[in-house]
Design a protein around this motif. Structure first.
Motif, mmCIF file in Angstrom:
data_model
loop_
_atom_site.group_PDB
_atom_site.id
_atom_site.type_symbol
_atom_site.label_atom_id
_atom_site.label_comp_id
_atom_site.label_asym_id
_atom_site.label_seq_id
_atom_site.Cartn_x
_atom_site.Cartn_y
_atom_site.Cartn_z
ATOM 1 N N LYS A 18 0.736 -1.069 0.040
ATOM 2 C CA LYS A 18 -0.028 0.030 0.140
ATOM 3 C C LYS A 18 0.897 1.399 -0.007
ATOM 4 O O LYS A 18 0.548 2.334 -0.578
ATOM 5 N N ARG A 41 6.924 4.647 17.169
ATOM 6 C CA ARG A 41 8.236 3.738 16.947
ATOM 7 C C ARG A 41 9.214 4.264 16.664
ATOM 8 O O ARG A 41 9.408 5.414 16.121
ATOM 9 N N ARG A 44 13.808 3.591 11.999
ATOM 10 C CA ARG A 44 14.657 2.666 11.312
ATOM 11 C C ARG A 44 15.677 3.211 10.298
ATOM 12 O O ARG A 44 15.069 3.975 9.258
ATOM 13 N N TYR A 53 8.048 9.732 8.802
ATOM 14 C CA TYR A 53 7.090 9.700 10.062
ATOM 15 C C TYR A 53 7.540 10.968 10.744
ATOM 16 O O TYR A 53 8.617 11.303 10.553
ATOM 17 N N GLU A 72 -7.647 9.672 13.689
ATOM 18 C CA GLU A 72 -7.598 8.520 14.221
ATOM 19 C C GLU A 72 -6.300 8.318 14.548
ATOM 20 O O GLU A 72 -5.159 8.952 14.172
ATOM 21 N N HIS A 77 1.512 -3.347 15.874
ATOM 22 C CA HIS A 77 2.470 -4.054 16.135
ATOM 23 C C HIS A 77 3.283 -3.505 17.517
ATOM 24 O O HIS A 77 4.489 -3.272 17.308
ATOM 25 N N TYR A 81 0.397 4.876 16.419
ATOM 26 C CA TYR A 81 0.595 5.702 15.246
ATOM 27 C C TYR A 81 -0.700 6.396 15.098
ATOM 28 O O TYR A 81 -1.902 6.055 15.349
ATOM 29 N N GLY A 82 -0.703 7.638 14.512
ATOM 30 C CA GLY A 82 -1.982 8.657 14.430
ATOM 31 C C GLY A 82 -1.679 9.655 13.260
ATOM 32 O O GLY A 82 -0.630 9.887 12.815
ATOM 33 N N THR A 83 -2.794 9.918 12.775
ATOM 34 C CA THR A 83 -2.926 10.866 11.778
ATOM 35 C C THR A 83 -3.645 12.035 12.298
ATOM 36 O O THR A 83 -4.484 12.198 12.896
ATOM 37 N N ASP A 101 -1.923 6.297 4.319
ATOM 38 C CA ASP A 101 -1.290 4.947 4.352
ATOM 39 C C ASP A 101 -1.194 4.406 5.876
ATOM 40 O O ASP A 101 -0.360 4.437 6.382
ATOM 41 N N ILE A 102 -2.514 3.528 6.341
ATOM 42 C CA ILE A 102 -2.842 3.524 7.711
ATOM 43 C C ILE A 102 -3.150 1.867 7.909
ATOM 44 O O ILE A 102 -3.314 1.391 6.792
ATOM 45 N N ASP A 103 -3.222 1.462 9.099
ATOM 46 C CA ASP A 103 -3.685 0.282 9.290
ATOM 47 C C ASP A 103 -5.248 0.102 9.295
ATOM 48 O O ASP A 103 -5.867 1.077 9.222
ATOM 49 N N GLY A 106 -7.139 2.085 12.003
ATOM 50 C CA GLY A 106 -7.354 3.168 11.671
ATOM 51 C C GLY A 106 -8.218 3.730 10.641
ATOM 52 O O GLY A 106 -9.220 4.705 10.851
ATOM 53 N N ARG A 148 2.833 -11.236 11.943
ATOM 54 C CA ARG A 148 2.010 -10.386 10.656
ATOM 55 C C ARG A 148 1.113 -11.148 10.124
ATOM 56 O O ARG A 148 -0.119 -10.626 9.783
#
Ligand code: 5GP
Length: 429
Positions: A18, A41, A44, A53, A72, A77, A81-83, A101-103, A106, A148
């Motif tokens: 995605k 998080r 990385r 991010y 949201e 994991h 995470y938020g928008t 691009d979210i889960d 969300g 996952r």
């Protein structure tokens, strides 16, 4: 005339591709921006703060939740995470579309907060393909891959909340399908306002809309729901379409719009319209009280109940043989008791003779600036219909404006324009 940006939400199991699809859309179409999420998080490898991010610590994330900064947010994991809400709405109010691009959790929350958001579920063909992709990434241990895969099964169970499904087996095909969705959504009348090419056909009808540029307009909409017990309620046939159409018209005219809506069939205004959901008359009044503090205009399109049960029975009332009675008491006259610090448009749905006199009386009792009178006995108009017609009456005594029969959207633009003309006249003395 302003066209609203759209919100596209791409979600699906991790490894579905995605992110690649979201970046493809943002790169291909101008006026389309990718939303950068906030996460707890740690970054990385080569990830960049502000590009991949916004990396924040736990305390900062909590502070943002408390300040209602997120459209949201979710635990994904083991991290949060938020928008960012204000950024998304600002972009859309500028006519730019936003891609998230979210889960999956969300995405479901976005749909609740903004029903006009376009939810697209992305799946990489069968489960063996997803497993291969996760293993080839080499960033995840075997244990993480298993985790996952299990998460993917859970996420797929929410697919029914989504609007579109894209199978990303061949990336080029998936990209084309996403473009088709984008182009079709861009032609949706909800987002276009009133097309410029269509304006000339009703000369003078839309004059006055530009009065609303930069103003704050609060629109109440839908029915109220007066509970009898936890399950049953008293309500009315309002579908919410007139209120949503008015929100759309004021937005297209350049206003900042808040829709305070009871539980209605139509609650899906364009994305930049902020929605406040309410239940009964008291909720409606409390929410309106807060929203009108700094408003320039209040539109009372909601069909508020005149009576409410004196008390709510606990849980679900048992069915009994024979008649029962429910004691009702009158609800307050919301418009009159609000004494809004701004001008107000009331609505009067009337049947039979002397409707104009009754509507005028209602406007006076409520202290409104104008009242929109529509006749309940006109075939195809009024409640639960797509169309309407009516007469706009003004407290100033200026000549009535007849709004001819047409879609509720057409009626809404006519009302907003006529009110704009009246407001300008009042201000110019
Ligand atoms: P990653 O940490 O691998 O970049 O992302 C993990 C998961 O978090 C992905 O499924 C991604 O779509 C999701 N995610 C990223 N940003 C957000 C967000 O703002 N809200 C929600 N709910 N999920 C997000």
């Amino acid at each position: 005339m302003f066209s609203s940006g759209m919100l596209f939400v791409l979600a699906g199991p991790s490894g579905a591709g995605k992110t690649t699809l979201a970046h493809h859309l943002a790169a291909k179409y101008e006026d389309t921006n990718f939303s950068v999420s906030t996460t707890t998080r740690p970054s990385r490898g080569e990830e960049v703060h502000g590009k991949d991010y916004f990396f924040v610590d736990d305390d900062e994330f909590t502070r943002r939740i408390e300040n209602s900064c997120f459209l949201e947010w979710a635990h994904v994991h083991g991290n949060r995470y938020g928008t960012e809400s204000s950024w998304v709405r600002e972009q859309m109010a500028l006519g730019k579309s936003v891609i998230l691009d979210i889960d999956v959790q969300g995405a479901v929350l976005v749909k609740e907060a903004m029903p006009s958001a376009v939810l697209i579920f992305v799946l990489p063909a069968g489960s063996d393909v997803l497993r291969d992709r996760l293993e080839q990434r080499n960033t995840d241990s075997d244990k993480t891959v298993e985790k996952r895969m299990k998460a993917a099964a859970g996420e797929i169970s929410f697919m029914g909340v989504f609007d579109y499904y894209i199978c990303n087996e061949l990336l080029e095909d998936a990209k084309s399908e996403l473009e088709i969705v984008f182009l079709a959504e861009r032609m949706r009348l909800r987002n276009i306002g009133w097309p410029l090419e269509a304006l000339d056909y009703h000369s003078g009808y839309m004059n006055g809309l530009n009065y609303w540029q930069g103003k704050k307009v609060v629109v109440s909409s839908g029915p109220t729901r007066e509970m009898i017990d936890e399950v049953r309620f008293i309500s009315n046939r309002s579908s919410g379409l007139m209120g949503v159409s008015l929100a759309e018209a004021f937005l297209a005219a350049g206003a900042r719009v808040v829709l305070v809506s009871g539980p209605a069939f139509h609650m899906d205004p364009p994305g930049p319209v902020r929605i406040v959901k309410v239940g009964n008359t008291t909720d409606m009044m409390e929410s309106l009280k807060k929203e009108i503090v700094n408003a320039d205009f209040l539109v009372m399109a909601a069909a508020i109940a005149d009576y409410t049960p004196v008390s709510i029975a606990p849980a679900k009332m048992e069915r009994v043989e024979g008649e029962i009675s429910i004691l009702l008491e009158p609800t307050p006259d919301v418009t009159a008791s609000l004494s809004a610090p701004c001008p107000v448009l009331s609505f009067a749905l009337e049947y039979g003779k002397n409707a104009v006199e009754r509507a005028r009386g209602k406007m006076e009792r409520k202290g409104s600036t104008a009242v929109f009178l529509n006749m309940g006995d006109v075939q195809g108009a009024g409640m639960e219909t797509a169309c309407n017609s009516g007469t706009l009456l003004f407290a100033s005594g200026v000549k009535n404006v007849e709004i001819p029969f047409g879609s509720k959207k057409f009626i809404a633009f006519g009302i907003a324009a006529a009110l704009g003309r009246e407001m300008r006249n009042l201000e110019n003395g």
